[in-house]
Design an enzyme around this catalytic site. Structure first.
Site, PDB file in Angstrom:
ATOM      1  N   ASN A 122      13.095  62.085  22.674  1.00  0.00           N
ATOM      2  CA  ASN A 122      12.484  61.571  23.899  1.00  0.00           C
ATOM      3  C   ASN A 122      12.507  60.050  24.005  1.00  0.00           C
ATOM      4  OD1 ASN A 122      10.281  64.214  23.353  1.00  0.00           O
ATOM      5  ND2 ASN A 122      11.666  64.141  25.083  1.00  0.00           N
ATOM      6  N   ARG A 145       8.732  67.078  33.199  1.00  0.00           N
ATOM      7  CA  ARG A 145       8.560  65.715  32.694  1.00  0.00           C
ATOM      8  C   ARG A 145       9.435  64.703  33.437  1.00  0.00           C
ATOM      9  NH1 ARG A 145       6.302  65.764  27.570  1.00  0.00           N
ATOM     10  NH2 ARG A 145       4.801  67.470  27.457  1.00  0.00           N
ATOM     11  N   HIS A 182      10.873  70.825  28.500  1.00  0.00           N
ATOM     12  CA  HIS A 182      11.990  69.883  28.380  1.00  0.00           C
ATOM     13  C   HIS A 182      13.280  70.703  28.365  1.00  0.00           C
ATOM     14  CE1 HIS A 182       9.634  66.459  26.174  1.00  0.00           C
ATOM     15  NE2 HIS A 182       9.944  66.041  27.386  1.00  0.00           N
ATOM     16  N   ASP A 185      15.796  70.418  26.520  1.00  0.00           N
ATOM     17  CA  ASP A 185      16.298  70.747  25.177  1.00  0.00           C
ATOM     18  C   ASP A 185      15.513  71.856  24.484  1.00  0.00           C
ATOM     19  OD1 ASP A 185      14.018  69.437  24.276  1.00  0.00           O
ATOM     20  OD2 ASP A 185      15.077  67.902  23.124  1.00  0.00           O
ATOM     21  N   CYS A 221      14.304  68.203  19.018  1.00  0.00           N
ATOM     22  CA  CYS A 221      13.343  67.172  19.462  1.00  0.00           C
ATOM     23  C   CYS A 221      13.131  66.099  18.397  1.00  0.00           C
ATOM     24  CB  CYS A 221      11.969  67.776  19.737  1.00  0.00           C
ATOM     25  SG  CYS A 221      11.928  69.183  20.801  1.00  0.00           S
TER      26      CYS A 221
END
Ligand code: ARG
Length: 278
Positions: A69, A137, A166, A168, A262
């Site tokens: 991120n 997000r 997200h 991913d 992540c």
């Protein structure tokens, strides 16, 4: 040339607030020693095939471990994230400094435009295309700016399940133009756009069980696919296409809503990543 991944050791990792459904009921429930053991195992496994670089851990930003991120890398450009939640906005200066000090051109979006980096923006591994998840997000309005900053076609995908907040968490482009993904995390129009770009023989749709085990949250380097856990069926599907699945438990990080992908950010993102898996 070996891939390079950015990671951040979990010295200050904990669940200190709730900004996604996985964190609910998990405040202060992470075991720090277990998190360290799991993180070390992932870093060592990736380190066997790629270079792992690190950013210094910092107190007061427990989600800094989720380096995916930080922002989005393409060549020497780095688009810094603008986190949606104030709890994570405090990470931005840490990531901006690291990328600046490591020779990247740091680009920033207007303040009101939320964007969560390689959590939501994933490069296809076969064609010059950036997949952009939005709805939780990252704001849909980022699309033209990313196109302009990185001079690349952007394909927006609407995320519809808040457990897969997200991109991913439910979508993983793999080398050779393959795609491992969880169709139910997307609206119908986005599923159709995915199908239009990726031929059926290259699509690997995962079942609920694998999706909820964060199987799509995988790190791909060459033929290797590193992930928390995958069913025998999914391991078989990936093997058939020439991939080697490397499983390593990441339960402590799942309490915060994150897993293997992540915890990493690929630093050597090339514009034409055409390496083939035989
Ligand atoms: N607790 C973090 C958050 O909600 C987890 C981030 C996971 N990162 C990712 N790339 N999916 O923001």
């Amino acid at each position: 040339m070996a891939d390079r991944f950015l990671m951040c050791a979990p010295h200050h990792f904990e669940v200190a607030y709730v900004i996604n459904p996985w964190m609910e009921g998990n405040i202060a429930r992470c075991r720090s020693d277990a998190a360290t053991t799991q993180w070390n195992a992932l870093a060592a496994m990736i380190g066997e095939v790629a270079h792992v670089e690190t950013i210094a851990p910092a107190a007061g930003v427990p989600d800094l471990v989720f380096t995916a991120n930080a922002g989005l890398v393409l060549g020497d450009r780095f688009v810094l994230s603008r986190f949606r939640h104030p709890e994570r906005q405090k990470e931005e200066p840490h990531f901006a400094r690291w990328f600046d000090e490591h020779g990247f051109k740091v680009l920033t979006l207007p303040p009101e435009m939320s964007f969560e980096g390689a959590g939501d923006a994933l490069l296809d591994r076969q064609r010059p295309l950036l997949w952009m998840g939005h709805g939780h997000r990252t704001h849909a309005s980022c699309e033209p700016l990313l196109e302009q900053f990185l001079d690349i076609e952007v394909e927006p995908l609407q995320l519809v399940n808040d457990r897969f907040y997200h991109l991913d968490t439910c979508f993983c482009p793999l080398e050779g133009g393959y795609l491992m993904y969880y169709p139910a995390a997307f609206d119908a129009a986005s599923q159709a756009r995915i199908a239009a770009h990726v031929p059926v023989a290259r699509r690997i749709a995962v079942a609920d069980e694998d999706a909820f085990d964060f199987a799509c949250n995988a790190v791909n380097s060459g033929r290797n696919v590193f992930l928390n856990r995958a069913s025998d069926a999914l391991v078989g599907e990936l093997q058939l296409r020439g991939f080697v699945v490397r499983q390593t438990g990441l339960s402590e990080f799942m309490k915060a809503g994150g897993s293997a992908k992540c915890l990493t950010l690929k630093l050597n993102e090339e514009r034409w990543p055409l390496r083939q898996v035989a």
